[in-house]
Design a protein around this motif. Sequence first.
Motif, mmCIF file in Angstrom:
data_model
loop_
_atom_site.group_PDB
_atom_site.id
_atom_site.type_symbol
_atom_site.label_atom_id
_atom_site.label_comp_id
_atom_site.label_asym_id
_atom_site.label_seq_id
_atom_site.Cartn_x
_atom_site.Cartn_y
_atom_site.Cartn_z
ATOM 1 N N ALA A 83 22.219 -23.366 -1.957
ATOM 2 C CA ALA A 83 23.467 -24.123 -2.033
ATOM 3 C C ALA A 83 23.542 -24.961 -3.303
ATOM 4 O O ALA A 83 24.628 -25.181 -3.856
ATOM 5 N N ALA A 84 22.385 -25.434 -3.779
ATOM 6 C CA ALA A 84 22.343 -26.297 -4.951
ATOM 7 C C ALA A 84 22.343 -25.515 -6.268
ATOM 8 O O ALA A 84 22.541 -26.112 -7.335
ATOM 9 N N HIS A 85 22.131 -24.193 -6.210
ATOM 10 C CA HIS A 85 22.039 -23.384 -7.430
ATOM 11 C C HIS A 85 22.925 -22.136 -7.327
ATOM 12 O O HIS A 85 22.426 -21.001 -7.422
ATOM 13 N N PRO A 86 24.217 -22.319 -7.146
ATOM 14 C CA PRO A 86 25.090 -21.149 -6.995
ATOM 15 C C PRO A 86 25.115 -20.240 -8.218
ATOM 16 O O PRO A 86 25.441 -19.056 -8.103
ATOM 17 N N ASP A 87 24.742 -20.780 -9.392
ATOM 18 C CA ASP A 87 24.739 -19.980 -10.614
ATOM 19 C C ASP A 87 23.492 -19.119 -10.747
ATOM 20 O O ASP A 87 23.421 -18.251 -11.621
ATOM 21 N N LEU A 88 22.505 -19.333 -9.884
ATOM 22 C CA LEU A 88 21.253 -18.583 -9.972
ATOM 23 C C LEU A 88 21.063 -17.586 -8.839
ATOM 24 O O LEU A 88 20.101 -16.805 -8.873
ATOM 25 N N VAL A 89 21.924 -17.627 -7.844
ATOM 26 C CA VAL A 89 21.683 -16.817 -6.649
ATOM 27 C C VAL A 89 22.720 -15.709 -6.495
ATOM 28 O O VAL A 89 23.844 -15.808 -6.989
ATOM 29 N N THR A 90 22.305 -14.659 -5.825
ATOM 30 C CA THR A 90 23.223 -13.595 -5.459
ATOM 31 C C THR A 90 23.976 -13.995 -4.197
ATOM 32 O O THR A 90 23.457 -14.732 -3.366
ATOM 33 N N ALA A 91 25.201 -13.522 -4.070
ATOM 34 C CA ALA A 91 26.043 -13.836 -2.914
ATOM 35 C C ALA A 91 26.039 -15.328 -2.598
ATOM 36 O O ALA A 91 25.684 -15.733 -1.485
ATOM 37 N N PRO A 92 26.424 -16.195 -3.568
ATOM 38 C CA PRO A 92 26.372 -17.641 -3.323
ATOM 39 C C PRO A 92 27.297 -18.108 -2.203
ATOM 40 O O PRO A 92 27.095 -19.182 -1.646
ATOM 41 N N GLU A 93 28.282 -17.283 -1.873
ATOM 42 C CA GLU A 93 29.204 -17.655 -0.797
ATOM 43 C C GLU A 93 28.565 -17.532 0.581
ATOM 44 O O GLU A 93 29.087 -18.061 1.577
ATOM 45 N N VAL A 94 27.428 -16.852 0.668
ATOM 46 C CA VAL A 94 26.747 -16.655 1.949
ATOM 47 C C VAL A 94 25.758 -17.796 2.169
ATOM 48 O O VAL A 94 24.872 -18.027 1.342
ATOM 49 N N ARG A 95 25.895 -18.497 3.271
ATOM 50 C CA ARG A 95 24.958 -19.563 3.615
ATOM 51 C C ARG A 95 23.842 -18.974 4.471
ATOM 52 O O ARG A 95 24.080 -18.504 5.579
ATOM 53 N N THR A 96 22.650 -18.983 3.950
ATOM 54 C CA THR A 96 21.529 -18.413 4.698
ATOM 55 C C THR A 96 20.223 -19.043 4.254
ATOM 56 O O THR A 96 20.091 -19.471 3.103
ATOM 57 N N ASP A 97 19.284 -19.116 5.175
ATOM 58 C CA ASP A 97 17.919 -19.525 4.827
ATOM 59 C C ASP A 97 16.917 -18.421 5.163
ATOM 60 O O ASP A 97 15.724 -18.615 5.129
ATOM 61 N N LEU A 98 17.434 -17.229 5.474
ATOM 62 C CA LEU A 98 16.591 -16.069 5.763
ATOM 63 C C LEU A 98 16.198 -15.405 4.449
ATOM 64 O O LEU A 98 17.057 -14.958 3.692
ATOM 65 N N TYR A 99 14.896 -15.353 4.170
ATOM 66 C CA TYR A 99 14.468 -14.807 2.887
ATOM 67 C C TYR A 99 13.661 -13.524 3.007
ATOM 68 O O TYR A 99 13.431 -12.833 2.000
#
Length: 234
Positions: A83-99
Amino acid sequence: MTIDLDLTSAERPRDVVTAAGRWLAEALDGFDWLSSRRLLRRRVGALTHQVALSPSSYNRAGESIMVWTYVGARDAAYGLWRAAHPDLVTAPEVRTDLYCAHMLGYATGRANGYTYGSSEDGDIDLTDPGSRGAALEAFVAKVREGVLPWFDEASDPDRIVDSVPGRRTTRPVSVVEWLASRDRLDLIDAYAERFRNPPDRWEAGVTLAKSGAPAPGMGDDLKSMGWSVTRILG
């Protein structure tokens, strides 16, 4: 373990799966049963380990009651990092903590150096009321022998890099992001190495990242990996 009367007397597939989940939670130390989500779950420090029971859509009372199973590892801190790094993650619109997640059968056949399993290794046949207890006891043995070591590997940044959890996970780019969230940038190249082929898909992701374009959509793992590693490592 004493067989729960509900386990042998239940007839509707939904009731059978619920009874099986309760039975498994009692048999497996540290796990509880979330009936509404059909999840066996335990918390280990900051992480959450889960086993999902997914009833077959073809289940029919008195005819067939099959359950497919999946393993997953969650990290609340990873969700916050995304959530804090939307510019670094794929699918930033998806809220998830499953890795990390995949079918449980792949975990039962290999843990800490053994041979690979197959997806069917995690299936549970609960059709016959008289054999449900035996089926669940066999499943518990698989969890203890293969799945608990899987959780150990998936929970350790150093071990996940070269492990079944890391190799078989359904979305390896999430492992890259999790390593970044744990400030283990030193492990990302070694983990990502096996995902560089075919190189054209990887390089397409690298080109996107260098151009400042957003991450590719879900479904192209190699392209996403190239984009993610380039954006995270710079």
